[in-house]
Write a protein that holds these residues in place. Structure first.
Motif, PDB file in Angstrom:
ATOM      1  N   LEU A 175       0.812  -1.208   0.000  1.00  0.00           N
ATOM      2  CA  LEU A 175       0.000   0.000   0.000  1.00  0.00           C
ATOM      3  C   LEU A 175       0.849   1.263   0.000  1.00  0.00           C
ATOM      4  O   LEU A 175       0.384   2.332  -0.406  1.00  0.00           O
ATOM      5  CB  LEU A 175      -0.954   0.007   1.202  1.00  0.00           C
ATOM      6  CG  LEU A 175      -2.165  -0.918   1.138  1.00  0.00           C
ATOM      7  CD1 LEU A 175      -3.050  -0.706   2.358  1.00  0.00           C
ATOM      8  CD2 LEU A 175      -2.969  -0.707  -0.135  1.00  0.00           C
ATOM      9  N   LYS A 195      -7.194   3.736  -7.378  1.00  0.00           N
ATOM     10  CA  LYS A 195      -5.842   3.687  -6.818  1.00  0.00           C
ATOM     11  C   LYS A 195      -5.691   4.694  -5.677  1.00  0.00           C
ATOM     12  O   LYS A 195      -6.410   5.696  -5.618  1.00  0.00           O
ATOM     13  CB  LYS A 195      -4.804   3.964  -7.912  1.00  0.00           C
ATOM     14  CG  LYS A 195      -4.821   2.919  -9.030  1.00  0.00           C
ATOM     15  CD  LYS A 195      -3.735   3.156 -10.056  1.00  0.00           C
ATOM     16  CE  LYS A 195      -3.778   2.072 -11.132  1.00  0.00           C
ATOM     17  NZ  LYS A 195      -2.717   2.230 -12.136  1.00  0.00           N
ATOM     18  N   ASN A 196      -4.752   4.416  -4.785  1.00  0.00           N
ATOM     19  CA  ASN A 196      -4.510   5.344  -3.679  1.00  0.00           C
ATOM     20  C   ASN A 196      -3.492   6.401  -4.109  1.00  0.00           C
ATOM     21  O   ASN A 196      -3.072   6.453  -5.264  1.00  0.00           O
ATOM     22  CB  ASN A 196      -4.063   4.595  -2.422  1.00  0.00           C
ATOM     23  CG  ASN A 196      -2.689   3.930  -2.573  1.00  0.00           C
ATOM     24  OD1 ASN A 196      -2.002   4.111  -3.585  1.00  0.00           O
ATOM     25  ND2 ASN A 196      -2.291   3.165  -1.583  1.00  0.00           N
ATOM     26  N   VAL A 198      -5.759  -0.282  -5.072  1.00  0.00           N
ATOM     27  CA  VAL A 198      -6.136  -0.786  -3.748  1.00  0.00           C
ATOM     28  C   VAL A 198      -7.257  -1.821  -3.800  1.00  0.00           C
ATOM     29  O   VAL A 198      -7.233  -2.799  -3.030  1.00  0.00           O
ATOM     30  CB  VAL A 198      -6.539   0.369  -2.812  1.00  0.00           C
ATOM     31  CG1 VAL A 198      -5.324   1.159  -2.374  1.00  0.00           C
ATOM     32  CG2 VAL A 198      -7.562   1.289  -3.471  1.00  0.00           C
ATOM     33  N   TYR A 217      -5.920  -4.972  -5.345  1.00  0.00           N
ATOM     34  CA  TYR A 217      -5.003  -5.579  -4.384  1.00  0.00           C
ATOM     35  C   TYR A 217      -5.763  -6.235  -3.244  1.00  0.00           C
ATOM     36  O   TYR A 217      -5.435  -7.357  -2.820  1.00  0.00           O
ATOM     37  CB  TYR A 217      -4.026  -4.540  -3.843  1.00  0.00           C
ATOM     38  CG  TYR A 217      -2.889  -5.168  -3.089  1.00  0.00           C
ATOM     39  CD1 TYR A 217      -1.786  -5.675  -3.766  1.00  0.00           C
ATOM     40  CD2 TYR A 217      -2.953  -5.336  -1.715  1.00  0.00           C
ATOM     41  CE1 TYR A 217      -0.765  -6.302  -3.087  1.00  0.00           C
ATOM     42  CE2 TYR A 217      -1.939  -5.955  -1.023  1.00  0.00           C
ATOM     43  CZ  TYR A 217      -0.840  -6.437  -1.713  1.00  0.00           C
ATOM     44  OH  TYR A 217       0.151  -7.076  -1.036  1.00  0.00           O
ATOM     45  N   SER A 218      -6.796  -5.555  -2.734  1.00  0.00           N
ATOM     46  CA  SER A 218      -7.585  -6.097  -1.623  1.00  0.00           C
ATOM     47  C   SER A 218      -8.274  -7.401  -2.026  1.00  0.00           C
ATOM     48  O   SER A 218      -8.295  -8.372  -1.261  1.00  0.00           O
ATOM     49  CB  SER A 218      -8.625  -5.070  -1.171  1.00  0.00           C
ATOM     50  OG  SER A 218      -7.998  -3.886  -0.723  1.00  0.00           O
TER      51      SER A 218
END
Length: 462
Positions: free
Chosen positions: A139, A324-325, A331, A334-335
């Protein structure tokens, strides 16, 4: 400006993607099959893997988007085949990540609590902590992942080089050479540990060693996180591969010189460490194996979500997943990947050997599609645009991929299909319904359902 993987960081990422538990766990299996031919086996396996790695390097100079095999298949054959390769590869890699993470926790528990210390509660707690740690590292963005990746790669290389140097020192100090004795080693019951060499055994040993050299196909998955991937990836892959095979062959040869019997008779989770009686070197190899396995998890945690992100970027999955962050990390993708990599091992009580055939089949699919796609790129028959300012080379873009395709067919013919889809119960062989079910779900039902789910959004593109 977002910091990306530079040339040497790509080299280290390649090493980290290939050097996992294989070199620490496979030498005993290869040695048991090949005896004194073991170094030659690793060289032949490296030749096979190297040809395929060069094929992927050639593909990277034509296509620089994230996704690796997915991006190459889509550019070469269009959205249908690209989507299938991408989805099946994503699920196979997510499962592989869960397996690798479980293996790290098991090793830690065995090292510090003994074999009896591997309990379900401890395994679960350790597994969740590891996945949470990898989640947080990723992250924070590419810069942090690059730093952690470089550090873990250097750590595993240091452990392997230390073992090689220590082995050479032992050989020089004692003057004892066990190499020629290997084929005469016997078990406690007097039976030979090494069978007479045949062509079948040699091929089996090569195939076993080959899997310890796989992983190169994943390096370009996050190519957009790299500086000038079209130039750096084709150069970094061969350099990393030469380093790896140099280390592998040197280490295996040293073990055969100083203490091959200990490795062959070992019941340790890291059989390689038993070749060294010195407690310091023994510990270095053990911790090197641990660092190596953590490193492969770092590489997987970085690469696997990028496969899903690449499919999303091509509008073949809902754009909600593209979020995206501030560090430009996908994110949601990815999560989802982390949840999938956790749920499957937990659902199978961390016993996933029977469904790992998914990973093998996914790899074979890539090794068939990508070489043929590279040949299409060379002759300008791609289905989607590729990079135009590319140096076309018949040797690397046609001959090498053709050899890679032939090698893949050879590996498919020699693959132990019976062992993968059956299991021994009370001395009798029965169908492995879990493996068969996993194949049907992973390669037929799941891609079909996802395709149907996205049919309306995909229709204008497919």
């Amino acid at each position: 400006m977002k910091k990306k993987f530079g040339f040497w960081s790509i080299v280290l990422l390649t090493i980290n993607s290939i050097v996992g538990s294989g070199i620490f766990l496979s030498p005993g299996s290869v040695l048991e099959l090949a005896g004194t031919y073991t170094p030659m086996v690793y060289i032949v396996a490296a030749l096979f893997a190297g040809i395929l790695a060069l094929t992927f390097a050639s593909a990277a100079k034509y296509v620089s988007q994230n996704g690796a095999s997915y991006a190459y298949a889509e550019a070469g054959y269009g959205n249908h085949i690209g989507y299938y390769i991408g989805i099946t590869r994503y699920f196979a890699m997510a499962i592989a990540w869960g397996v690798q993470a479980t293996a790290v926790v098991r090793l830690v528990l065995v090292m510090f609590a003994g074999a009896n210390g591997v309990t379900y509660p401890r395994l679960t707690i350790g597994f969740f902590l590891l996945m949470a740690g990898l989640f947080l590292v990723n992250l924070w963005g590419t810069q942090v992942v690059k730093w952690v990746n470089n550090l873990s790669t250097l750590g595993k290389l240091l452990a392997l080089v230390t073992a090689i140097v220590a082995g050479i020192w032992v050989f020089q100090q004692t003057g004892v050479n066990h190499f020629s004795e290997i084929n005469q080693l016997t078990a406690q019951d007097g039976t030979s540990l090494i069978p007479p060499m045949t062509s079948t055994l040699f091929v089996s040993a090569v195939v076993t060693a080959f899997y310890a050299l796989a992983g190169f196909e994943n390096v370009a998955t996050a190519s957009e996180e790299m500086e000038n991937p079209a130039r750096n990836l084709p150069r970094a892959l061969p350099i990393a591969f030469l380093i790896i095979i140099g280390v592998y062959v040197s280490l295996v040869t040293v073990i055969m010189l100083i203490n091959p019997e200990a490795v062959l008779l070992s019941h340790s989770p890291v059989a390689l460490a038993d070749a060294f009686s010195n407690p310091i070197v023994h510990r270095i190899v053990l911790y090197g194996a641990l660092i190596s396995m953590v490193g492969i998890n770092i590489a997987l945690s970085f690469n696997v979500p990028r496969i899903l992100d690449a499919i999303v970027e091509e509008h073949q999955l809902p754009q909600l997943l593209a979020r995206k962050n501030r560090y430009d990390v996908p994110v949601i993708s990815y999560s989802i990947t982390v949840v999938l990599a956790i749920l499957i091992p937990v659902a199978f009580n961390y016993q996933m050997t029977e469904i790992m055939v998914i990973s093998s089949i996914s790899r074979f699919l890539q090794f068939i599609v990508v070489p043929l796609a590279v040949i299409r790129f060379y002759y300008g028959r791609e289905k989607q645009p590729v990079l135009q300012q590319v140096h076309h080379n018949w040797w690397t873009d046609v001959l090498v991929p053709l050899l890679g395709f032939i090698i893949t067919v050879f590996l498919l013919l020699k693959f132990d299909w019976v062992a993968q889809f059956t299991q021994m119960i009370n001395g009798e062989r029965h169908l492995n319904l879990l493996a068969i079910g996993a194949m049907i779900m992973g390669f037929i039902i799941m891609p079909a359902l996802l395709y149907w789910w996205n049919k309306k959004s995909l229709k204008p593109r497919l």
